[in-house]
Design an enzyme around this catalytic site. Structure first.
Site, PDB file in Angstrom:
ATOM      1  CG  HIS A   6      -0.341   0.285   2.486  1.00 39.58           C
ATOM      2  ND1 HIS A   6      -0.412   1.522   3.135  1.00 39.58           N
ATOM      3  CD2 HIS A   6      -0.146  -0.727   3.439  1.00 39.58           C
ATOM      4  CE1 HIS A   6       0.127   1.467   4.326  1.00 39.58           C
ATOM      5  NE2 HIS A   6       0.292   0.101   4.656  1.00 39.58           N
ATOM      6  CG  ASP A  46       2.291   1.320   7.895  1.00 45.21           C
ATOM      7  OD1 ASP A  46       1.885   0.618   6.729  1.00 45.21           O
ATOM      8  OD2 ASP A  46       1.688   1.539   8.854  1.00 45.21           O
ATOM      9  CD  GLU A  98      -3.126  -0.964   5.516  1.00 43.93           C
ATOM     10  OE1 GLU A  98      -3.261  -1.921   6.075  1.00 43.93           O
ATOM     11  OE2 GLU A  98      -2.974   0.193   6.004  1.00 43.93           O
ATOM     12  CD  GLU A  99      -2.016   2.994   7.416  1.00 48.46           C
ATOM     13  OE1 GLU A  99      -2.697   2.414   8.323  1.00 48.46           O
ATOM     14  OE2 GLU A  99      -0.774   2.559   7.404  1.00 48.46           O
ATOM     15  CG  ASP A 154       1.402  -3.082   5.305  1.00 47.43           C
ATOM     16  OD1 ASP A 154       2.276  -2.174   5.605  1.00 47.43           O
ATOM     17  OD2 ASP A 154       0.365  -3.153   5.791  1.00 47.43           O
TER      18      ASP A 154
HETATM   19 ZN   LIG Z   1       0.580  -0.662   6.569  1.00 49.46          ZN
END
Ligand SMILES: [Zn+2]
Ligand SMILES: *[C@@H]1O[C@H](CO)[C@@H](O)[C@H](O)[C@H]1NC(C)=O
Ligand SMILES: *[C@@H]1O[C@H](CO)[C@@H](O)[C@H](O)[C@H]1NC(C)=O
Length: 391
Positions: free
Chosen positions: A196, A213, A247-248, A275
């Site tokens: 992501h 991340d 994604e978040e 990820d």
């Molecule tokens: Zn992530």
């Protein structure tokens, strides 16, 4: 209101608030709350699905707070029916890795040069939050980087088999899909390797470099793609690289993409999520964390074999919970999905979702560790995608 104020104090506790932040103004956030460069309506209503519970409607602000508390969920507002045909899918089985010569040939060409350069740039955007201007800019940068790599690295006849598309979302930051067409015209299996591209701070308006991340996964799979096309990789199946948006925000981008594939009855034979691939906690030994919950067990076993066959480091089994990354969207749609991460979940990077998720925060951030994951992505593409002779 009570929950809003509670959240504001939480956000203040976890991060340094920039001087202009409305959070410094000790007032409840009202419906007109606005920060320049962000397009978020905190009072809009979202349908959120948490583990083992019926979906619940909540405001965007409550959703942000829920995430800040460490709860994981799908935001299913736009894809409530994802997986409605899941039960119709037949169970896939996975081969024993045997394309040793081809995989090893490509592995030799992997390098940390591209990942270092790309991640320095990608983590320099103030945030890649999916509803921010810089989130949109970071996506445009990534799309242009990928197409430059295709032009510079793929032989011309292979370029004719590659398509790069933006999968549009209503919130501005699009997902990116690159496909290397396979030679098998009949069954048209699709192998997906993904990461992501968005980042977030616990309070989304704060800086979020997102180096680990999931900047790390983003450049990890990009390096695998570069190496494969440089070697004139000609798959039998279609091999796709996906960089998801949001994604978040509750796996929004990957759910939208999976929903589209499900609606088209696409034959996704395997999906592998990357990820967080960079962190090696001080005092621990370097390992590949293989997630074993909410994944396809056959595909997960296959990933273990790839680690044993092609990586310099061993794997360790670990769990990350419900809806913890984009593989969960494919799993929900009934497709075989898997997820590998930098370490056990317990030893993973604790700086994520803060302004400290940076490359230079510690020597625990390792590009050579990331390269092991590029190896895994290359092996996954070749062993499941197959390789025909080039023309
Ligand atoms: Zn992530
Ligand atoms: C690997 O095994 C499959 C059958 O499972 C076969 O079709 C393929 O040709 C083999 N590949 C190599 C490189 O030996
Ligand atoms: C890739 O394959 C699909 C069929 O699955 C076809 O429609 C498309 O035109 C092909 N694209 C390229 C670039 O070859």
């Amino acid at each position: 209101m009570k929950s809003i104020l509670a959240f504001v104090s939480l956000a203040c506790a976890v991060a340094a608030i920039p001087a202009q932040s409305p959070l410094l103004v000790n007032e409840p956030i009202d419906a007109d709350f606005h920060v320049d460069g962000f397009d978020i309506d905190l009072s809009s209503r979202r349908l959120v699905q948490m583990e083992g519970q019926p979906p619940v409607w909540m405001t965007e602000l409550d959703k942000i707070e829920t995430k800040a508390q460490g709860l994981k969920f799908f935001d299913i507002t736009d894809a409530p029916d994802l997986g409605s045909s899941a039960r119709l899918r037949v169970q896939q089985s996975f081969p024993t890795p045997n394309a040793t010569e081809q995989v090893k040939g490509v592995l030799k060409t992997l390098s940390t040069d591209g990942p270092i350069e790309n991640l320095e740039k990608f983590s320099s955007f103030r945030t890649r939050y999916y509803r921010s201007d810089t989130g949109r800019q970071s996506q445009q940068w990534l799309a242009s980087k990928i197409s430059k790599i295709t032009e510079a690295s793929a032989p011309e006849s292979l370029q004719n088999l590659i398509t790069q598309t933006e999968f549009s979302h209503s919130w501005g930051q699009n997902s990116i899909i690159v496909r290397i067409n396979g030679s098998a015209p009949v069954d048209e299996g699709i192998v997906i390797i993904s990461a992501h591209q968005d980042s977030t701070n616990m309070w989304p308006f704060l800086p979020a470099p997102g180096a680990d991340d999931d900047g790390s996964g983003t450049v990890t799979i990009l390096e695998a793609y570069r190496a494969l096309i440089t070697s004139d990789f000609r798959p039998v199946q279609h091999v796709e690289f996906h960089w998801y948006s949001a994604e978040e925000g509750g796996l929004l981008g990957s759910q939208a993409v999976a929903k589209d594939y499900e609606a088209r009855s696409a034959n996704v034979i395997a999906q592998s999520q990357f990820d967080m691939t960079a962190w090696v906690k001080r005092g621990t030994k370097e390992e590949v964390g293989i997630i074993t919950d909410y994944v396809d067990s056959g595909l997960t076993d296959f990933n273990k074999k790839l680690v044993d066959s092609y990586l310099e480091i061993p794997y360790v089994e670990t769990k990350c919970g419900y809806a913890c990354s984009d593989h969960a969207s494919w799993g929900k749609a009934g497709y075989p999905s898997s997820f590998t991460i930098e370490s056990t979940f317990e030893n993973s990077n604790k700086n994520i979702h803060s302004a400290n998720d940076r490359i230079d925060v510690s020597d625990e951030f390792s590009f050579t560790h990331m390269l092991e994951f590029s190896k895994l992505a290359v092996a996954f593409a070749i062993e499941l995608g197959g390789w025909t002779k080039s023309d």
